[in-house]
Each structure stands twice: as structure tokens, then as C-alpha cells.
Design a protein around this motif. Structure first.
Motif, short mmCIF file in Angstrom:
data_model
loop_
_atom_site.label_atom_id
_atom_site.label_comp_id
_atom_site.label_asym_id
_atom_site.label_seq_id
_atom_site.Cartn_x
_atom_site.Cartn_y
_atom_site.Cartn_z
N VAL A 832 0.85 -1.21 0.00
CA VAL A 832 0.00 0.00 0.00
C VAL A 832 0.88 1.25 0.00
O VAL A 832 0.61 2.21 -0.73
CB VAL A 832 -0.93 0.00 1.23
N ALA A 833 1.96 1.22 0.81
CA ALA A 833 2.85 2.38 0.87
C ALA A 833 3.56 2.61 -0.45
O ALA A 833 3.69 3.76 -0.91
CB ALA A 833 3.87 2.19 1.99
N ALA A 834 4.05 1.52 -1.06
CA ALA A 834 4.76 1.64 -2.34
C ALA A 834 3.85 2.21 -3.43
O ALA A 834 4.25 3.12 -4.18
CB ALA A 834 5.30 0.27 -2.75
N PHE A 835 2.64 1.67 -3.50
CA PHE A 835 1.70 2.16 -4.50
C PHE A 835 1.27 3.59 -4.17
O PHE A 835 1.20 4.46 -5.07
CB PHE A 835 0.47 1.25 -4.57
N GLY A 836 0.99 3.84 -2.91
CA GLY A 836 0.52 5.17 -2.49
C GLY A 836 1.54 6.25 -2.76
O GLY A 836 1.19 7.36 -3.20
#
Length: 885
Positions: A832-836
């Protein structure tokens, strides 16, 4: 000085050292000698400074490659790329430094063995002198509880027993005397000597200091640990090979690219920029941080299990071990003599539970027939054992303390029982007599209680008392009982008593006045196993890790413990130090063959223990050595991984990579599990980073071969490798242990990071991502989309590929759907952090300009997600086929 002090007469020692038994050294003598001999301190290694630890973080081939890449990027003006790389290098160094500095501080025992005071005679007066000021020729006085501050030759002793297990590995304190001995006597048999760091258990003694500091036996061992080179950790070996392989691959691909580009007429300046971009894509820049995180996580998990890891690589080293060479005393055993069996003359046997110096346990099938044997063991006893606020406190001879523990288990309060009797006369244990005895008033009669070696007690006995009945003594049967117990590794004590008269004798009674003693029975003692060790050794065997015992103790005792643990089966699995001494050194074929076959090494010297470890290493093992005594230190230093016990000597803790603070062998097995988990997690990270890097390289080559522009800019590749992928690969380093991890065989020492399965997975997944991205790139350009917008979509597709591939990387063999998410909730957060953060970059004006990106409509995003999901399908099919093979 290197003299055979034990072989000299006292007068010769006095003359040689130019001292005086009555006066000791003079102040003038002391001032002159301190210039010659120096202070009585052990060689020590300074704790590394924070700066030294920080500098050490850069000593890695992979870091060298990253620094070179950063410098190249700076030279060609790609400052953003260089900044990314140097930030990663600095972050890795800071994280590693913080972990190692904290571990060093926790492990800093600082060698306090000699930081004590000694009662010393100087200028004819007895003074308390700091031990570091002792000099050869000093006269010192020792008593129960003292640490021996230097090597001494005894000139007077009175019931003096000393625990020398830190040097000899023997758990029994030795009774000392003053007689000169033959020159070939080993340290364990030098009864007229006391050695630095050992402990006085009972009695008193006066000795002449013959060696201090480096010259003591303890100092020689400490010197050996400084001069002995440590083996490289397995992870360092594998990472060096991995870094070299990556370097060659990058160089080879760059040369290939240059040839292709030159053939197509591309300008040399553009070729150089392409090579740099390609190198950036191929090098897994995030790997050092991920490795540090994986090892740091394992280190923290170990600290919660009472294990201090001094260097991060030590965790993985323990996981790589194929062989554990363990000390016996204090590591596999509790280092406390314990009564385990009582054998009556009738042949009846009573087992006793519990271990160590405490009242926990019971006599199984306890009988009133045991009253006399337990009471006699308590009466003829000079030790103390008390339960003080739920903590057992003891003093005195190990056997005496063990017999008091037996009293508690029989339901007797030893101190109260002994105080209830009027003691008439005690005969303390002496090495010449080999027994101790007590005459005491019991009601209207006088009784004698006596205990000691059977060969001393048996001639005094005319009959036996068993089950309340008097019987004629069968000497041969009793001797056979004792032999059987000794062959099982027990220390055997005989107990007898006698009723003398109805009146207190007016003169001090003697054993010679007594006739017709009753032999009550035999008490069998042993330094028992730690309760948890058997299961721990079984787990090692399940994990394919061989276990051997190396001890200075008696071979029969060692074999008994080894058989109970499942380490040895019979006497053929045991060899002694004297038998090993026939070989010249550890490289001798005979020595190597013995080490390969034998699993119990008894009565070995510190040098022989070192040679055994060297031989095991030469035979292709990754060796973990455990120990707590100074005699273990050289072997710990030479092993792939040295494990010291927290209660052990500072010498061992100084050079060990791992310190088990609770002395629990199970913690070593836990360390193997954590080490294996850490290494597997590192492999998962490498799988993710190398696969995505391989995809980027293929994507470049496809574009070059088909004459198309490069699909991604160097800064975009760095963004992928260090930022979006960076969040995800760190979460892979946090994966919990796989369920069957301790049922797998250990990795072969020769095995590199890449095995055939991993290579296939990298090739298949990398090719799938590259083909998917290139197909989209070629299609977008053929449809007339400008390069800027097309790169924006390719970058988003590569982010999605990475998001999905993380779940493939969680296991090399299991389906992504069969790996429980509960094993690592962080991985969801990482994705989620990488995509966000990438979505944020496409909407942030500063990052838009740096990365040359812009927001992507939902109508375009979902087809990209569908294309990226194809990677999951491909890898699931691969794992399905792998499982069916």
C-alpha cells in the motif's frame, strides 16, 4: 616465565623467585619487578568506537559497487540519481552501526576476572593488595570463596579445594596438596597449583605467585584468542560471491549494450548514458538496507530470548551451521553435582528427580529405609544450603551441597536436623583419607556417620544394614555395584554408620577405635543435563545439524551424558585427549578421520579443542562452538560462530559473536531457527530485487534490439528500485519463520545464494515483466503516443508488477495464496505504501518534474493492473509444476 612449577620442590621455587615465605617481597623488590613483569592483567581488546563501527559498514563489495555507481552518476551530471544512491548507502550504514554499537555495549563484560583484592604478604605484613599489583614471588593467602588472582604454587594447604572448571572443564572441585609432581602432569592433575580465575570452594591455602597476566594459563588462552583469526561469516562469503557475480553480469551486459548501440550508429556519449542507466537497473541498490533490516529483526527477536548478538551477521552464521561443537559442563549440564540414584546393599535402587543445588525434586518410591543413609549424609557434612526468600544459597564442597539437597527431597531440614544433635568430633575430608566422618550424640547413644570413596569405607565395614535387617557384607557384590555406577558416568560415594556406646567418650574418638561399621549404601551423583537440552539436541538432529561434545571431564561421565542426549551410542563414539595426542596436528589424515567419526571428545586440552574445530572446518562444516570456560576461548574464536554462556568467563564473552545470557542450550537452537529465517528472508528480498532488475535490463535490451527509445529514464529506474520497491522489499525482511524450517537439512557450505529453482524463478518472472512492459511500450509508440506519456504508463506498470511480485516472493515453493498473511502483516502495508507514494508522486509538482510523471486516469489504470496480474498467473503455474515434480 614458562617453568614446570608443579615439578619443583617448594625450596627450589622460593630460591628461583628470590622470595621469602615469612616476609614476602619487599617494597623495593616489588617496584623493580613491576618494571619487568608489568601489571597482573589479562590481554584485552578495546571496544570499537562508534566511528570504527560506522566505517565497518562500508566494507562490502556491494557497497563498493553502489559507491562507484553514485560517483559515475555525479560525473555525468545525474545529481538526483547520485543523491538517491548515497542516501541509501548512508541509511544502511547508520542502521547497521546503531545495531552493532548497542550489541557491543550489551556484551561488554570488560574482563573482570582479575579485578579483585588478594591477601598478600609484603615487607613482612599481610595486606589487601589489588590483584593487578601482584608479582611473581608474592606470598598470597586464599580461603573459601576467594578467586585465585594469579598462578600460584602452594606451600601450605588445609582442606583446600578449588573449582578449576573454567580451565579444565571438570565440574568437580579438586583437593589441593603441596607435593611436587612429575613434569608431564596435565593442568587438571596439578594438585599443588592454583590457576588465575579459578575459585576456592573450601579450606585455606598459602601459595607463591609464579605467573601473572599474560604468563598465567588464563593469559595464554586470552593471548591465543587475540592471535587466532576468525573465520568469515557465511553470509559475508555468500554476499561477496553474489556481488562479484552481479558485477560481472553488469559489466558483461554493458559491453553487449555498447556493441549493439555502436553497431546501430548511436553516439558514444549516448552509449555511456545508456550503460549507466542499465547498470543502475541491474544493481539491487536496496539490498544492503534489506539485509541489515532482516538481521536487525532477527537480532531483536533473539534479544527477547536472552541472547545478545554482537554482530548482525552472527545471526545468519548460526543459521548456516552444519555442526555444533558444545562444551559439556555448564552448557549441556547444570554444572551442579546432583544425587540421582541411591543403591542399597540389597540391590534396591531409588531414583531422585530434580537438578542442581536446591530442594526441588523427590525420591521416587521413597522409603523409611533410606532414613539412616540420608541422615548420615547430612551429619558428616561441612556445606550449607538454605532457601533464602525463594533463592537457594549454598557454600562448600559440591558433593556436600548435593547431599544437603538430597536431605530436603527426603523431607529433612538439614540445618535443623544437624543442630538437633550434639556434635562430638568432626573428621574433615582429606585426600589421604578419602573420607569424612562425624561423631555425634543421638539420645542416649553415640553414633558415627561416615562418607567417602568406597575403597576407603568398605574395609571398615563388617556388615550391611538394609531394610532394617543386618546382613553379612558381600564385598564383591558391593564393588560390582560401584563399578556399574561408575561405568554409567556417576561419581560414587559410600555411606556407613555405627553405634558406639551409651556414653560420650572423654577423649576425641578416632575411626581406628571403631569396628564393625554398617555399610548403608551407595549414593550416585552426576552433573545432570539441563532439562531442556534433550529436546534441543533432538531439534538439531531434525534440522540436519550434527552435535558433538567437547569436554575436559572424564570420558565415562561424558559418555553417560552423551548417550542420554542421543549424541553417542557407545564407547566407540568417545576419544580422549591423550589418544588424540598421537597425531601431529589437525591436518593429519588420522586426526581428520577421528573427528569425522567421533562425537564425544573427553579430557581434551584447550589447544586440542581448537584443533578439533579446525578439523571440522577443514572437513567442510560450518561450525558453531559453545562454551563458558576460558579453555573454550580459542575454539570459539576460530569457529564460524562462537557462542558464549552468560555465566561464563569474560575471556569467552569478549571474543564470542553470540552470548546466551540465560545459559540455555535451547536458545542456541532458537538462534539457528532465527538465522535460517533471516537468510531465507534475505533470499526473498534478493529474488524480488534481482527479478525486477533483470526485467529492467531485458526491457532495455529489447528496446535497443528493436531500435526503440529507452522505456525508462535512469531517475525513474532509481525511483522503482529505491523508493517504490524499497518499501516492499523491507517488509519481506520481516517475514516470520516458515513452519518446516527446522526440518530441512542445512545449506551446503559451498552453496551460493542462487540455486537452480531461484534462477528459474528470476528468469521466468523477469522475462514475464519485461515482455509485458516492452509489448506495451512498443504498442504505445506505434499508436503515436509521445515518449513522455508512454514512459509514465510503463513506470506505473512496473510499479504494479512489483506490487504483485512481492506476494510471489513470500515463498519460493508455496502458492502465494497458501502463505498465511498472518505471518507478515507488514507486507500489506508495504505494498500500500509503495503504490501510495507513487500515486502521490504523480500528483506532486516537484516529483512530477523530477520523475517526469503525471496522474493516470482510472480507465487506463485498470487495464494496466490486469496486465500486471498476468505475472501472478505465470508464477502460480510455475510453482504448481514445481510441486508436482
Amino acid at each position: 616465565m614458562n617453568h614446570q612449577w608443579h615439578a619443583l620442590e617448594i625450596k627450589d621455587v622460593v630460591d628461583f623467585l628470590q622470595t621469602n615465605e615469612q616476609e614476602g617481597l619487599t617494597t623495593v623488590d616489588a617496584n623493580n619487578r613491576i618494571k619487568v613483569y608489568g601489571q597482573n592483567v589479562l590481554p584485552s581488546k578495546k571496544l570499537p568506537t562508534m566511528l570504527e563501527i560506522f566505517a565497518r559498514q562500508f566494507l562490502s563489495p556491494l557497497i563498493y559497487i553502489l559507491i562507484a555507481a553514485g560517483l559515475f552518476s555525479t560525473m555525468i551530471g545525474e545529481t538526483i540519481d547520485a543523491l538517491f544512491i548515497f542516501i541509501v548507502i548512508l541509511a544502511n550504514a547508520l542502521l547497521g552501526s546503531f545495531q552493532e554499537y548497542g550489541a557491543e555495549k550489551s556484551a561488554a563484560a570488560l574482563q573482570n576476572l582479575l579485578k579483585i583484592y588478594a591477601r598478600t604478604k609484603r615487607d613482612g605484613k599481610i595486606i589487601d593488595l589489588p590483584a593487578e599489583e601482584l608479582l611473581p614471588g608474592d606470598i598470597i593467602y586464599l580461603e573459601s570463596g576467594n578467586k585465585v588472582p594469579a598462578d600460584v604454587r602452594f606451600v601450605q594447604v588445609n582442606q583446600l579445594t578449588i573449582d578449576e572448571s573454567l580451565l579444565t572443564g571438570e565440574s568437580i572441585a579438586r583437593m589441593k596438596d603441596v607435593q611436587s609432581l612429575s613434569t608431564d602432569n596435565p593442568i587438571s592433575d596439578r594438585l599443588n597449583m592454583g590457576y588465575a580465575g579459578s575459585t576456592v570452594v573450601s579450606g585455606r591455602g598459602i601459595g607463591i605467585v609464579v605467573a601473572t597476566g599474560h604468563s598465567t594459563e588464563l593469559g595464554k588462552i586470552a593471548d591465543a584468542t587475540v592471535s587466532t583469526e576468525s573465520n568469515k561469516p557465511p553470509l559475508s562469503i555468500r554476499m561477496e560471491k553474489f556481488s562479484k557475480d552481479i558485477s560481472y553480469i553488469v559489466l558483461g551486459v554493458c559491453v553487449l549494450l555498447a556493441v549493439l548501440a555502436s553497431y546501430q550508429g548511436i553516439a558514444y556519449v549516448d552509449i555511456f548514458f545508456l550503460a549507466v542507466a542499465l547498470a543502475v537497473s541491474a544493481i539491487p541498490e536496496g539490498l544492503p538496507v534489506a539485509i541489515t533490516v532482516a538481521l536487525s529483526v532477527a537480532t531483536k527477536r533473539m534479544s527477547k530470548r536472552s541472547v545478545i548478538v554482537r554482530k548482525l551477521t552472527a545471526v545468519e552464521s548460526l543459521g548456516s551451521c552444519t555442526f555444533v561443537a558444545s562444551d559439556k559442563t555448564g552448557t549441556l549440564t547444570v554444572n551442579q553435582q546432583t544425587v540421582k540414584l541411591i543403591v542399597l546393599p540389597s540391590g534396591d535402587k531409588f531414583k531422585i528427580t530434580g537438578e542442581g543445588y536446591n530442594g526441588t525434586g523427590e525420591i521416587l518410591n521413597n522409603s523409611s529405609h533410606l532414613n539412616r543413609i540420608v541422615e548420615s549424609a547430612i551429619m558428616t557434612n561441612e556445606a550449607t544450603l538454605d532457601d533464602e526468600q525463594q533463592e537457594w544459597v549454598h557454600s562448600g564442597d559440591a558433593v556436600d551441597v548435593a547431599l544437603l539437597a538430597l536431605g530436603y527431597k527426603h523431607g529433612i531440614q538439614p540445618k535443623a536436623f544437624r543442630n538437633s544433635k550434639k556434635i562430638i568430633h568432626d573428621i574433615p575430608f582429606e585426600s589421604e583419607l578419602r573420607y569424612s566422618a562425624t561423631f555425634y550424640q543421638d539420645g542416649e547413644v553415640v553414633k558415627l556417620a561416615i562418607k567417602g570413596a568406597l575403597e576407603s569405607i568398605l574395609p571398615l565395614c563388617s556388615h550391611t544394614m538394609s531394610s532394617g535387617e543386618v546382613a553379612s557384607i558381600d564385598t564383591q557384590a558391593i564393588e560390582q555395584q560401584a563399578n556399574d555406577l561408575a561405568n554409567q558416568g556417576y561419581r560414587v560415594i559410600a555411606i556407613a554408620d555405627a553405634t558406639l556406646s551409651q556414653h560420650v567418650p572423654r577423649v576425641t574418638p578416632a575411626i581406628s577405635d571403631v569396628r564393625n561399621l554398617n555399610l548403608l549404601g551407595l549414593i550416585a551423583l552426576i552433573d545432570p543435563l539441563r532439562p531442556e537440552v534433550k529436546a534441543a539436541v533432538d531439534t538439531c538432529h531434525q534440522a540436519g545439524v550434527q552435535v558433538a561434545m567437547i569436554t575436559g571431564d572424564h570420558p565415562l561421565t561424558a559418555l553417560a551424558i552423551a548417550k542420554e542426549l542421543g549424541i553417542a551410542n557407545n564407547g566407540k563414539d568417545v576419544i580422549t585427549g591423550s589418544q588424540l595426542a598421537v597425531f601431529e596436528d589437525f591436518t593429519h589424515p588420522g586426526f581428520l578421520e577421528v573427528v569425522k567419526r567421533v562425537r564425544v571428545f573427553a579430557r581434551v586440552t584447550p589447544l586440542q579443542k581448537l584443533q578439533i574445530v579446525q578439523a571440522l572446518t577443514q572437513l567442510g562444516n560450518f561450525v558453531a562452538v559453545t562454551g563458558d570456560g576460558a579453555n573454550d576461548a580459542p575454539a570459539l574464536k576460530n569457529a564460524n560462530i562462537g557462542v558464549a554462556m552468560g555465566s561464563g568467563t569474560d575471556v569467552t564473552k569478549e571474543i564470542a559473536s553470540i552470548i546466551v545470557t540465560d545459559d540455555n542450550f535451547t536458545s542456541i537452537v532458537a538462534g539457528i531457527e532465527e538465522g535460517r529465517t533471516a537468510y531465507i528472508n534475505i533470499r526473498k528480498v534478493i529474488y524480488l530485487l534481482v527479478a525486477t532488475g533483470f526485467a529492467e535490463v531485458l526491457l532495455f535490451l529489447f528496446a535497443l534490439l528493436f531500435g526503440l527509445p529507452i522505456p525508462l529514464l535512469a531517475v525513474q529506474i532509481l525511483w522503482l528500485n529505491l523508493v517504490t520497491n524499497g518499501f516492499q522489499h523491507v517488509t519481506l525482511a520481516l517475514e516470520g519463520a516458515e513452519r518446516d524450517i527446522m526440518k530441512r537439512p542445512p545449506r551446503k557450505p559451498s552453496e551460493g545464494i542462487f540455486n537452480p529453482v531461484m534462477i528459474k524463478q528470476i528468469c521466468i518472472s523477469g522475462a514475464t515483466m519485461a515482455i509485458g512492459a516492452f509489448g506495451l511500450w512498443a504498442s504505445l509508440l506505434s499508436l503515436g503516443m509521445d515518449e513522455h506519456m508512454a514512459r509514465n504508463l510503463i513506470l506505473m506498470l512496473m510499479v504494479l508488477f512489483e506490487n504483485i511480485h512481492v506476494f510471489n516472493c513470500r515463498s519460493e515453493t508455496l502458492s502465494a495464496f497458501r502463505v498465511p498473511i498472518s505471518r507478515n502483516y507488514y507486507v500489506i502495508g508495504g505494498v500500500v505504501a509503495a503504490f501510495g507514494i507513487h500515486i502521490f508522486a504523480t500528483h506532486n509538482s516537484v516529483l512530477q518534474n523530477i520523475l517526469q510523471v503525471e496522474p493516470i486516469p482510472l480507465g487506463t489504470f485498470f487495464p494496466l493492473l490486469l496486465l500486471a496480474s498476468f505475472l501472478l498467473v505465470v508464477m502460480e503455474l510455475f510453482k504448481f509444476r514445481l510441486e508436482k515434480q
